[in-house]
Design an enzyme around this catalytic site. Structure first.
Site, mmCIF file in Angstrom:
data_model
loop_
_atom_site.group_PDB
_atom_site.id
_atom_site.type_symbol
_atom_site.label_atom_id
_atom_site.label_comp_id
_atom_site.label_asym_id
_atom_site.label_seq_id
_atom_site.Cartn_x
_atom_site.Cartn_y
_atom_site.Cartn_z
ATOM 1 N N VAL A 113 2.154 10.906 -0.132
ATOM 2 C CA VAL A 113 0.975 10.713 -0.995
ATOM 3 C C VAL A 113 0.433 9.285 -0.895
ATOM 4 O O VAL A 113 -0.660 9.006 -1.371
ATOM 5 C CB VAL A 113 1.296 11.076 -2.472
ATOM 6 C CG1 VAL A 113 1.789 12.522 -2.573
ATOM 7 C CG2 VAL A 113 2.330 10.136 -3.096
ATOM 8 N N LYS A 114 1.215 8.379 -0.316
ATOM 9 C CA LYS A 114 0.793 6.984 -0.049
ATOM 10 C C LYS A 114 -0.010 6.367 -1.190
ATOM 11 O O LYS A 114 -1.111 5.863 -0.988
ATOM 12 C CB LYS A 114 -0.013 6.911 1.236
ATOM 13 C CG LYS A 114 0.828 7.158 2.465
ATOM 14 C CD LYS A 114 0.211 6.553 3.706
ATOM 15 C CE LYS A 114 0.972 6.955 4.936
ATOM 16 N NZ LYS A 114 0.982 8.413 5.181
ATOM 17 N N ARG A 115 0.557 6.390 -2.389
ATOM 18 C CA ARG A 115 -0.173 5.832 -3.527
ATOM 19 C C ARG A 115 0.047 4.330 -3.613
ATOM 20 O O ARG A 115 1.070 3.807 -3.154
ATOM 21 C CB ARG A 115 0.273 6.517 -4.828
ATOM 22 C CG ARG A 115 -0.017 8.010 -4.852
ATOM 23 C CD ARG A 115 -1.490 8.315 -4.659
ATOM 24 N NE ARG A 115 -1.686 9.509 -3.867
ATOM 25 C CZ ARG A 115 -2.276 10.624 -4.306
ATOM 26 N NH1 ARG A 115 -2.748 10.703 -5.521
ATOM 27 N NH2 ARG A 115 -2.420 11.643 -3.504
#
Ligand SMILES: O=C(O)c1cc(=O)[nH]c(=O)n1[C@@H]1O[C@H](COP(=O)(O)O)[C@@H](O)[C@H]1O
EC number: 4.1.1.23
Length: 331
Positions: free
Chosen positions: A111-113
């Site tokens: 999700v690479k938040r």
């Protein structure tokens, strides 16, 4: 991180299958077969394509998961592919995570938040789930006090906003016994423009981030010596891998960029520790798209034959990757 490493040991396979479906990667008859069912249930005609594709992603992923769940320890669904379809796609993402769990796989939600602290705290619910409103429910074995809509075991996060953007994820991971993989050096060509900048204080930016990641995991090391805060390092930058491995002795590495982006077993060999642990190598298109170049592929195939080809080709590609990594991790 012990859960992931245990699974890798059980399978003798340090690899992750990326579940990044696109309309081109799913055989057309699989998508077409869902049209009538969707058209009958969807109220707004404009939604049909998105819902049909989302359902096709679930079917495709289930077939892939069934095909590899006894040979790979983990899957990594990339949420962008699902979010692209709106709410139906997000449902497909959650259903995929759920199904992978049912089949015993460790799930890395890609999700690479990354955001300011207060917003990162909201994103951290990917790990912590949604707590019950005060006074509404008692925690019991059958009904836990938290609802976990995402069901990932770990997620990927972007550290380039600094420690206040990371702290909420580390806290949530600790509280819920989950893991993080923090971007250190990404696999894309232009990552060098920023991540390899030389710092005035010496060293390159990603090397500084590597040091921070090692620090953020301190105190959470498990039985294998790896903390719950892992790092992401692209297979395409393998020349720097051995030095990185030495500088992050407690950081498990998630290594994407193998296969479709050009990363090879030579590139990833330096990412493993002396015991052959410490890295898990990820391939998405190289596994889930293997059916497209399979010799058995025919111009016109029915849905069942197409899904069988998907399963067979993905399994063969996953076994080839496992066998190649077996040699790389024992060098
Ligand atoms: O965090 C990741 O997984 C990631 C980091 C990185 O540096 N490079 C990278 O390719 N990825 C992800 O890994 C997957 C790569 O897919 P393939 O190139 O098809 O194997 C995609 O979901 C990317 O978003």
């Amino acid at each position: 991180m012990d859960r992931l490493i245990d699974a890798i040991e059980r399978m003798h396979n340090p690899s992750v299958v990326g579940l990044d479906p696109t309309p081109q990667l799913v055989p057309e008859p699989v998508i077409a077969s869902l049209h009538d069912e969707v058209a009958d249930t969807v109220e707004d005609e404009r939604e049909i394509d998105a819902v049909q594709l989302a359902m096709a992603y679930v079917v495709f992923n289930q077939v892939l998961i069934d095909a590899v769940c006894d040979i790979v320890p983990a899957v990594k669904p990339q949420i962008a592919m699902y979010e692209a379809l709106g709410p139906a796609g997000v449902d497909a993402y959650a259903m995929t995570c759920d199904y992978a769990h049912e089949r015993g796989l460790y799930v890395v939600g890609d999700v690479k938040r990354g955001d300011i602290g207060s917003t990162a705290a909201a994103y951290a619910h990917h790990l912590s789930g949604v707590p019950a409103l005060p006074g509404t429910r008692q925690d019991t074995a059958s009904v836990p006090n938290r609802y976990d809509p995402w069901r990932e075991d770990a997620i990927t996060v972007n550290p380039y906003l600094g420690v206040d953007g990371i702290a909420p994820f580390v806290e949530a991971a600790d509280a819920c016994d989950k893991d993080l993989f923090v971007l250190v050096h990404t696999s894309n060509p232009s990552s060098v423009d920023l991540q390899e900048l030389e710092l005035g204080s010496g060293g390159r930016l990603y090397e500084h981030v590597a040091g921070l990641v090692e620090t953020w995991g301190r105190g959470t090391e498990g039985a294998y010596g790896y903390s719950r805060v892992g790092g992401v390092f692209g297979a395409t930058f393998g020349a720097d891998a051995a030095a990185l491995r030495r500088s992050m002795p407690h950081t498990m590495l998630l290594v994407p960029g193998y296969g479709a982006q050009g990363g090879t077993t030579d590139d990833v060999a330096g990412m493993f520790d002396a015991e052959g642990r410490g890295a898990v190598i990820s391939s998405s298109r190289g596994i889930i798209g293997a059916w497209r170049s399979a010799p058995e592929r025919q111009a016109s195939m029915g849905q069942d034959d197409a899904l069988e080809l998907v399963a067979h080709s993905a399994r063969r590609a996953a076994i080839d990757m496992r066998d190649a990594l077996d040699q790389a991790s024992s060098r």
